[in-house]
Design an enzyme around this catalytic site. Structure first.
Site, PDB file in Angstrom:
ATOM      1  N   GLU A 178      62.541   6.578 -26.649  1.00 20.33           N
ATOM      2  CA  GLU A 178      61.560   6.042 -27.602  1.00 20.33           C
ATOM      3  C   GLU A 178      61.922   6.421 -29.036  1.00 20.33           C
ATOM      4  OE1 GLU A 178      59.240   3.996 -27.169  1.00 20.33           O
ATOM      5  OE2 GLU A 178      58.527   4.134 -25.118  1.00 20.33           O
ATOM      6  N   ARG A 182      62.786   3.321 -31.636  1.00 17.84           N
ATOM      7  CA  ARG A 182      61.791   3.065 -32.684  1.00 17.84           C
ATOM      8  C   ARG A 182      62.219   3.665 -34.024  1.00 17.84           C
ATOM      9  NH1 ARG A 182      55.846   2.330 -29.952  1.00 17.84           N
ATOM     10  NH2 ARG A 182      56.507   2.358 -27.796  1.00 17.84           N
ATOM     11  N   ASP A 316      64.702  -2.586 -17.707  1.00 18.31           N
ATOM     12  CA  ASP A 316      64.914  -3.723 -18.611  1.00 18.31           C
ATOM     13  C   ASP A 316      66.049  -3.623 -19.635  1.00 18.31           C
ATOM     14  OD1 ASP A 316      63.416  -1.752 -19.900  1.00 18.31           O
ATOM     15  OD2 ASP A 316      61.626  -2.963 -20.096  1.00 18.31           O
ATOM     16  N   GLU A 493      57.717  -9.434 -25.652  1.00 19.82           N
ATOM     17  CA  GLU A 493      58.860  -9.970 -24.898  1.00 19.82           C
ATOM     18  C   GLU A 493      58.865 -11.499 -24.767  1.00 19.82           C
ATOM     19  OE1 GLU A 493      56.876  -7.475 -23.721  1.00 19.82           O
ATOM     20  OE2 GLU A 493      58.209  -5.861 -24.356  1.00 19.82           O
ATOM     21  N   THR A 579      66.308  -3.042 -28.866  1.00 12.83           N
ATOM     22  CA  THR A 579      65.211  -3.427 -27.976  1.00 12.83           C
ATOM     23  C   THR A 579      63.848  -3.203 -28.621  1.00 12.83           C
ATOM     24  OG1 THR A 579      64.426  -3.352 -25.697  1.00 12.83           O
ATOM     25  CG2 THR A 579      64.997  -1.249 -26.701  1.00 12.83           C
TER      26      THR A 579
END
Ligand SMILES: *[C@@H]1O[C@H](CO)[C@@H](O)[C@H](O)[C@H]1NC(C)=O
Ligand SMILES: *[C@@H]1O[C@H](CO)[C@@H](O)[C@H](O)[C@H]1NC(C)=O
Ligand SMILES: *[C@@H]1O[C@H](CO)[C@@H](O)[C@H](O)[C@H]1NC(C)=O
Length: 590
Positions: A178, A182, A316, A493, A579
């Protein structure tokens, strides 16, 4: 988290996670999330840490260098857009302005109620700090401010960035994944967008990169994915995690590679290349060769124990990063392509399927495959919103690896998610739900009886045996057999894939679909303060649940905006999105 048909199974999985101490899942966070630990400083370190000066416990014997040389020819992704009609331009610009207005509304809410905090609470007008208390919404949103041309707001945010210390954090355990997608992604992207002008962004990214690099200081150089950073700083013993989610491990490559490219220091690339090598070594030894399971053990280098496979949450972005890493490395390394192609071939066999639906549309969805004790591979047709990135990934892979058949699959996958949006009274897809896979895609003709059979066959005893009652009680739309999580968490998404397919095909009907999605999301999520996640998309007027994760402004609104911008704004032939929707600059051929 992987889809599961029965509530009981869901509870078991949940229990397993609690036992393993996984307090939160990977970045595309799944529906059911156990409570996180309260955020606090454990207090052993209260000053900035000079991570670069801490001697390595396990230095590498030789550094894997970044590939050098003129980038290879990579086929273009974007459609060759011609001159647009005046009428289309007018409509497009009206939509673009509407997205920008919504963004500004949310941004103002964050500024007023949660400035320098992690997230605004969009109903109560307070804030939350669950990402380490380093203003994650601010950092995640920097590049959106830049792309939308909001220069004044960007200057203000960059000024505020000066006071954020990226060498420590408020939480005892760093979620390396994360933090990378981010924070590091946001800093690097905004630096790239500024053309290297705002050096503070690269300085902060390097501070953070050096901190995260210490999580790789283990005997086998594979990282500790939930990392006790104070132990890392204080020369405590370190070993790679014994349980990681495959997405957490596999989705660090773009950010670390870009950091090496921009700083000239190869150590960050070396760190992630060792992970890719590990995935390569194991690819054909798993329960479904070509795919990797949701859970892996980097400490023992055992990637074969778990038997659950998906393109949904927890796996994913592992897959998403292969074609993207190919582009970021200028096509100079063959590994990402190889890994991608083997994975996609397996996914076509075991994950993608045509669902029974009212209008017999030829659409696809991506589910979960499990290998059982008898070595039989079973498809579980639970669909997650998180898996909707798949259409976009297939589209990009189809273009850059010259696999035209995959573009048809990409479009059908995108249409599958649009179908799910349009099936709901709110016009928004739920977080997760079950459908009926047609065993033979050529035999998928709708009948109410097939729907009823599908509903009853998926249920445990004790449930109502009457399908009509189940439909009524569960507010099920035609084709749905159960809605396992009714929320919408402001996720990106679906619009991400619509945006990518629009840029690939130039098909303006996708802009129309995007506009319907945007209006539905705006209608159901807007609060007087910002936008909020909602509790039940099967309600026409869903309840707000007082949450607004940083990906709303970092990803969802950015992808809506880019769908209605001119196609050369962040062209997919010049940029690659991480992502968290942070565009990084691709190397260009000389
Ligand atoms: C770090 O710990 C190791 C192993 O306990 C020890 O050998 C080494 O001297 C320590 N390094 C520093 C700088 O304290
Ligand atoms: C895995 O198997 C496929 C198909 O047999 C092959 O093309 C691929 O090179 C293998 N991958 C690895 C990493 O050995
Ligand atoms: C967004 O929602 C608000 C409140 O429901 C509404 O007033 C506004 O017109 C909507 N905007 C668009 C573009 O649909």
């Amino acid at each position: 988290m992987k889809p599961v048909i029965r509530r009981f199974a869901l509870l078991c999985i949940l229990a397993v996670f609690v036992v393993f101490g996984l307090y939160q899942f990977a970045g595309r966070e799944p529906a059911l999330q156990p409570a996180r630990k309260a955020s606090h400083t454990s207090g052993r370190i209260d000053h900035p840490v000079k991570w670069k000066d801490i001697p390595l416990r396990y230095p590498v014997s030789s550094m894997i260098p970044l590939p050098t040389g003129n980038p290879a020819v990579i086929p273009n992704i974007q459609h060759e857009f011609g001159v647009e009609t005046l009428e289309n331009k007018k409509k497009r610009e009206m939509r673009l302005e509407a997205v920008k207005r919504t963004f500004l509304h949310s941004w103002k809410g964050y500024k007023k109620y949660a400035w320098m905090q992690d997230e605004v609470t969009p109903v109560s007008g307070g804030y939350k700090n669950e990402f380490g208390g380093r203003a994650v919404t601010l950092v995640d949103t920097l590049d959106t401010l830049s792309i939308m041309g909001l220069e004044k707001e960007l200057s203000l945010a960059l000024k505020a960035l000066e006071s954020i210390d990226f060498t420590t954090t408020d939480v005892p355990t760093v979620n390396v994944f994360e933090t990378t997608i981010r924070y590091l992604g946001g800093l690097l992207s905004t630096y790239d967008l500024s053309g290297g002008k705002h050096t503070i962004l690269l300085d902060k990214a390097t501070d953070l990169g050096d901190m995260l690099y210490t999580a790789f200081d283990t005997p086998n150089r594979l990282p500790i994915t939930r990392w006790d950073w104070e132990n890392g700083a204080l020369n405590g013993t370190q070993e790679a995690s014994s349980l990681s989610l495959s997405a957490e491990l596999g989705s660090l490559s773009l950010e670390f590679t870009r950091l090496s490219q921009l700083t000239g220091d190869p150590k960050y690339f070396d760190a992630v290349q060792r992970i890719s090598d590990q995935f390569e070594k194991c690819q054909n030894t798993t329960s479904i060769p070509g795919l990797w399971p949701v859970r892996v053990n980097p400490q023992r280098e055992n990637f074969n124990a778990d038997r659950t496979f998906t393109f949904g949450g927890m796996s994913d972005s592992l897959y998403e990063y292969f074609p993207k890493q190919h582009m970021l490395l200028g096509g100079l390394v063959s590994q990402p392509r190889k890994l991608y192609i083997s994975a996609i071939e397996a996914a076509k066999k075991y994950l993608f399927f045509r669902p029974l639906n009212l209008n017999n549309q030829d659409i696809l969805l991506s589910g979960t495959a499990k290998k059982n004790a008898a070595d039989f591979i079973k498809l579980q047709p639970e669909i997650q919103h998180l898996s909707c990135f798949t259409g976009g990934m297939l589209g990009i892979g189809a273009k850059i690896f010259s696999r035209p058949d995959d573009l048809d699959i990409a479009r059908k996958l995108v249409n599958g998610c649009i179908w799910a949006y349009e099936s709901m009274p709110s016009g928004i897809m739920p977080e997760s739900f079950n459908v009926i896979p047609c065993p033979d895609p050529d035999d998928c003709v709708w009948s109410r009886q097939r729907w009823h059979e599908g509903i009853l066959s998926g249920r445990t005893r004790g449930f109502s045996e009457n399908a009509e009652t189940v439909i009524e009680e569960g507010k099920l739309a035609p084709g749905f057999t159960e809605i396992t999580d009714r929320r919408f968490l402001l996720r990106p998404e679906a619009i991400e894939s619509v945006f990518i397919l629009y840029r690939i095909t130039g098909d303006t009907s996708l802009q129309d679909k995007a506009w319907r999605m945007f209006q539905a999301v705006n209608r159901s999520t807007k609060t007087s303060i910002s936008n909020s996640a909602i509790s039940d998309v099967t309600d026409e007027e869903p309840e707000h649940i007082d949450e607004c994760e940083s990906f709303w402004m970092a990803e969802t609104l950015k992808y809506f905006y880019l769908t209605f911008s001119e196609p050369d704004v962040i062209s997919l032939d010049e940029w690659v999105f991480n992502t968290e929707a942070h565009p990084l600059r691709r190397p260009q051929r000389e």
